[in-house]
Design an enzyme around this catalytic site. Structure first.
Site, PDB file in Angstrom:
ATOM      1  N   HIS A 182      -6.351  -4.203   0.976  1.00 36.08           N
ATOM      2  CA  HIS A 182      -5.658  -5.029  -0.015  1.00 36.08           C
ATOM      3  C   HIS A 182      -5.125  -4.101  -1.098  1.00 36.08           C
ATOM      4  CE1 HIS A 182      -4.758  -8.771  -2.206  1.00 36.08           C
ATOM      5  NE2 HIS A 182      -4.855  -7.953  -3.246  1.00 36.08           N
ATOM      6  N   CYS A 183      -3.810  -4.113  -1.284  1.00 36.63           N
ATOM      7  CA  CYS A 183      -3.195  -3.161  -2.217  1.00 36.63           C
ATOM      8  C   CYS A 183      -2.881  -3.841  -3.548  1.00 36.63           C
ATOM      9  CB  CYS A 183      -1.917  -2.586  -1.591  1.00 36.63           C
ATOM     10  SG  CYS A 183      -1.137  -1.379  -2.656  1.00 36.63           S
TER      11      CYS A 183
END
Ligand SMILES: [Zn+2]
Ligand SMILES: [Zn+2]
Length: 375
Positions: A182-183
């Site tokens: 998850h960025c």
């Protein structure tokens, strides 16, 4: 104080009463107390005991509020991070157009002007396109209708089948196909459908920062020296002003425009070179993972599996790796040679191979490497 003394006296009376009891009755009382203790213990265990409970589960339970906080803060910070990326990139582009471009047009030869205009704009378009696609493209989720889904495991959070390479994102609170991570800089998960956009954005942003750092090096040195000179002159000017009247104070030696120009160039160079280093390292790491046909999550899983099989004298083979070159072709979607130009060097919204639910051999892979499953 008195009540305490009274309580102490009552306990002592009870003890004496106990001692005065016959041996049989005393034994009976002890048995009753023992039974009561065992009953309470059993009640407590029947309410809370779980054969799967171990130290990991206890630690996870204790840290659950911390996880919850991190998940929610990351979700909220995602918006701030995206605004930061857009704001910082826009500021660099503005500085290049306002400060550097007029200088390039005045001083460089036509050939160099053409190179800078062509490369700079191509790189900018690639950054904007891939960032926009990375934040707006859904990474892909398993379908809601679970009839024809061949899940290899069950997600404990979604209580639904989880296809191979799918993982649950606790920030998005959903299962993500071929999840990488998850960025927060995208405020989005990196998965099957936007992994290429994420990597291309990292690559072109690093290239852009390296380009700005190299082409702005001479200007940065001049601007840095000018700022140092500016500080010195300012100090001298203040010393002179302290010894003279207001009307005799000499005018500032650098105009506001000059100050802004020099400071902007220093800001541009420092920011670009820092991002080039940090993002360059991240891009190299992801490039190594793509070469091995792994995602960031699979890197850890495969390493453990490799060690486990090694102890048994067996060799681990990544079932999703088709060989270094073919892994890149599959990742970038290069089916024919002209795709290197149209799909890699130019903005392209083509979809990745497959649906992310099952992992058949992509058509661009030249040869099937014999056993595709881990042994
Ligand atoms: Zn899930
Ligand atoms: Zn996510």
């Amino acid at each position: 104080m008195r009540s305490r003394q009274r309580m102490f006296a009552a306990v002592m009376r009870l003890l004496l009463k106990c001692l005065r009891l016959g041996r049989r009755r005393r034994f009976k009382l002890v048995r009753q107390v023992e039974q009561l203790w065992h009953y309470g213990h059993l009640c407590l265990r029947s309410l809370f005991y779980n054969s799967f409970t171990d130290s990991d589960v206890v630690l996870d339970s204790l840290f659950e509020p911390v996880y919850w906080l991190v998940d929610h803060v990351t979700r909220w910070f995602g918006v701030v991070f995206v605004a930061l990326v857009i704001g910082l990139t826009s500021s660099i582009v503005a500085i290049v157009y306002i400060c550097l471009l007029p200088l390039i047009l005045q001083t460089y030869t036509p050939a160099w002007i053409c190179w800078h205009l062509a490369y700079g704009h191509w790189n900018l378009i690639m950054i904007v396109f891939h960032y926009y696609m990375a934040i707006t493209t859904s990474p892909g989720h398993p379908p809601q209708a679970k009839n024809d889904l061949t899940g290899v495991s069950i997600c404990r959070k979604c209580i639904a089948p989880k296809p191979a390479r799918t993982h649950h994102c606790s920030i998005c609170n959903r299962c993500v196909l071929k999840m990488d991570h998850h960025c927060p800089w995208l405020n989005n998960c990196v998965g099957h459908y936007n992994h290429r956009y994420f990597f291309s954005f990292c690559l072109f942003m690093t290239m852009g920062c390296i380009y700005c750092s190299i082409s702005g090096w001479e200007m940065f040195r001049d601007a840095y020296a000018a700022i140092e000179r500016m500080k010195l002159l300012e100090k001298e000017r203040l010393q002179v002003a302290a010894n003279q009247t207001y009307y005799q104070t000499p005018p500032p030696t650098f105009s506001f425009r000059q100050r802004a120009f020099h400071k902007s160039v220093v800001y541009l160079w420092v920011l670009c070179s820092s991002v080039a280093l940090a993002l360059g390292a991240l891009t190299l790491w992801h490039a190594a993972l793509i070469t091995r046909g792994e995602t960031s999550i699979e890197r850890h899983i495969n390493r453990k599996e490799r060690q486990r099989l090694q102890k048994k004298g067996k060799v681990f083979r990544n079932p999703y790796s088709y060989g270094s070159w073919d892994n890149w072709k599959v990742f970038l979607g290069v089916d024919v040679p002209r795709h290197w130009l149209t799909r890699v060097l130019l903005p392209s919204p083509h979809l990745p191979h497959g649906t992310g639910l099952s992992w058949d051999l992509p058509p661009c892979v030249t040869e099937q490497r014999a056993p595709l499953l881990a042994i």
